[in-house]
Design a protein around this motif. Structure first.
Motif: not given
Lengths: 357, 357, 357
Positions: A1-8, B200-201, B203-208, B295
């Motif tokens: 399962m992916s976790k939505i990043s807050t790094k954006i 970074y970890e 499974g983390e997903r970055l929605n650009h 991801e």
């Protein structure tokens, strides 16, 4: 399962700004020959000082300086992601100056300070006023301006009640110590223009005959080159679901084209000393043809005996010749729908004594 | 009477290749400031290491290195006329690495060795596997990869029966001696990103959030700049009589745009260490808007205490926002029709200790 | 009240020219890496001499010279505003030569002398013949050509009766002292071509297979880069009210594309020695795909033992493959409607003894 990043980085909203806040904009940029060539390709600019090292040396430089407007775009572009990524509108500019020249190989960067905040009465947005300064790698100022943009609020329900609006000079002050070398010699055969400072008079209007059509790739390549990442300029998919229906052209493109067109009649006005104010009166889209005319607002002598300054108003019009409109505004005081730029700026023009005999 | 010349290079067909064959690709290329500027104009890329000599020097370089993906395109382009001019499809890549940095003024060239040949069962075509190495003017390796393409046979009636397929590593091996300077200092105000390796970890997903629309001139200018002469990208007249109906965008354009979009959230991941594999899942045409998400597949520590590596999967989607799809493939295991790139690659990210205080 | 300025340069009309008149064209131009990169992006040109400093040094240069056709455009562009801004048609060229090479960093400029004037019998226009010479910053000739254009008269009612027409050499004379270094070595693996001077024969026809489509931004960016300000290329708003209905492509764009396409079969013909004559047979517009074939008109030996010359005729065709037409002209002696360029020029090709072993 992916976790939505807050790094954006989603950009700043009205509540993210505070008076006195200092913002260091990322992305210092080394300016190269590539930018200079591309700028000529984008605009067709023919101001000779920026085209020829030989001519620049004859005038008194070691090498040709970067076109002021190109430098503005490259430096300004860095502030978009911090200041105006969530902007509803770019409302205005004031007191833009170019304190020192920039050369190929210089690295420019920019910092801003928040100088004003005004919440809109509807509670949904506010106006942010910033004072931005661009520096070269030696920490010399190369660009200095004030700007205000309307920005969305995060919390549209709660009023903050802030209303601190700075005041601006009506025009950028002109200093005694203008930082361009003593002008040795202007070869009118090389610059393409025979007119000097003394030849211009207040009220004179130059109807520049050229018109330049801008296409999608032209304006998007330029805006990407400036690393200006405002979404409205690049994302056609998103823009199709807005009332505009297509990508909006970065207003700086119109400034550049209007300046390039103004060459015809102002060939020796090779330096933009300041931009006093400017309005992007109507949007410009791909396929539009830009025309422009220039009025001489003021003729300003200077203690230097080699140069003087002209305060100019250049009006850019889309899809209509420059001699077909008398005034940019109609009888109702509003801008005509074809008028896309109303720019009040000051240029430096050499005096007659510099003419190469 | 004219006599039709036989001097035209029509490219290689399946029968022209043999295992162990070495091909020296023509057109060594001196990389200039022009390419660097154009790459920013094509992509809007904001990775600061490639934009600023000052910043590169603060990190530990003498000058800013060329963007890895730009260098890939400029070097890779040379192999098209020998390997894939008659390609039916570019099937895959493996073990792409960037062993040494390339700088402005360097001259790159490329050589390939045929490492596999597999005739298709229909007898009409075959797959050619090559190992390609790019060198700079000091004969140092700057690019190393394996690639396989499906190529037409000249004689479609006669079976040859060759079936020698090489094996590839699942990912590009990571070496002890990574050839980037010891990272002195990362100024997050300059790079625009506050996150380091440790942040970074898996499974983390970055929605650009960004989307970038590509037009005809954008992609054809870029592909011509890379001296990649595959006809499908340039010849609209020819393409109109194919099922595609128009020019197909070079897949490398999508890689570049996706990488540029990935900046938001990965600002300090300024080095592409390797591309493990990549699929161009669907074609991209002018007018398409590219979105992307990333991801984190793996977090890979390294014996160097200044950096670590992230194995990433960046998926590019056309005309659909990155947060609107969960997986690039549907329930049938096939790529969704809007997915245009599935890229598995490894980037280098500085560790927290390098952060400028 | 504004006063309409008379400072606008409206270009020269037929009456403004006189036999023997010398015109110094403004805008000296320093040629940079940016122009070189953009030229490759515009054309996809693959002539290796202009792509690689390493290869140029192996041949015998200190650094790679600028592509002759690029230099032509950058220098020629300066004459437009003085000679052909009011041109009805560019009628012809003759005796174009490239006496000295140009390198990155050189500054070029141009001067013209009026050598002929012929009023048209309708009294409304006339033909102006000029001899133009381009110089580098050391006042060495880098370009030399004759050109004639049809220009509007200011006073269309009064006949002047001038009819002085110069004569031109049928082809540019070939001098003993060709100004390229003694060719040390040609590495055919690097140039991509295995054929030398001795391999070509009169009557040989090379059907180049490539086709390149040109879009609006491609040709307008290039023409603006060349600071060629002829309105027909840039102003779509104006062109919509003409029979053409859209922007006309600068003929030089077609020359560049045809030359780039001719690489396939002429890879070692890296120097344009002269252009003997050229006709832009039909207009080219955005969206057209250019194909080309080349005929060897003459094989010209030279006293230098390292090189010889080929006189070539390259015919460019729009939207039709090069092997689909036999002759550019129909039975009526007129150019076929798809033929857009008929170029008679001379290239230098190394002899076999220079081949790297």
């Amino acid at each position: 399962m992916s976790k939505i990043s807050t790094k954006i980085n989603v950009g700043n909203f009205f509540e993210d700004f505070s008076i006195g806040q200092k913002i260091i904009h990322p992305l210092p940029r080394t300016i190269t020959e590539g930018e200079v060539s591309l700028y000529i390709a984008f605009t067709g600019s023919r101001f000779a000082l920026h085209s020829s090292d030989e001519l620049a040396q004859e005038i008194g430089y070691n090498e040709r300086p970067i076109d002021d407007i190109l430098m503005f775009h490259l430096t300004f572009g860095k502030s978009v992601q911090d200041i105006s990524l969530n902007a509803i509108a770019n409302l205005g500019y004031a007191e833009i100056s170019f304190p020192n020249p920039v050369f190929i190989g210089d690295t420019v960067r920019m910092e801003s300070t928040v100088i004003g905040l005004k919440e809109n009465s509807n509670g949904k947005s506010g106006v942010v006023y910033v004072h931005s300064i661009g520096y070269n790698e030696q920490d010399k100022e190369v660009l200095n301006f004030k700007r205000w943009v309307m920005v969305h609020k995060k919390d549209k329900e709660t009023m903050i009640g802030i209303n601190e609006v700075p005041t601006f000079a009506e025009s950028t002050p002109i200093v005694e110590d203008i930082n361009i070398p003593e002008i040795d010699m202007v070869d009118t055969n090389a610059t393409g223009g025979e007119y000097f400072f003394e030849d211009y008079e207040v009220g004179e209007r130059l109807n520049h005959p050229e018109g330049i059509t801008i296409d999608d790739s032209d304006h998007t390549l330029a805006t990407k080159l400036y690393q200006n990442n405002a979404k409205v300029h690049f994302n056609d998919h998103m823009m199709k679901s807005t009332p505009m229906g297509e990508r909006l052209m970065y207003g700086g493109i119109v400034i550049s084209i209007a300046r390039a067109i103004s060459f015809n009649g102002l060939q020796n006005a090779q330096w933009v000393y300041a931009i006093n104010s400017g309005a992007h009166c109507n949007p410009t889209y791909a396929g539009d043809t830009i025309y422009a005319y220039t009025e001489v607002l003021d003729v300003i002598d200077h203690s230097r005996d080699d140069l003087g300054l002209l305060r100019l108003r250049t009006v850019a019009i889309k899809n209509q010749k420059s001699d077909e409109i008398e005034s940019p505004k109609g009888e109702d005081g509003k801008y005509l729908k074809n008028v896309v730029l109303d720019l009040d700026y000051t240029v430096i023009v050499p005096k007659k004594k510099t003419k190469k005999q």
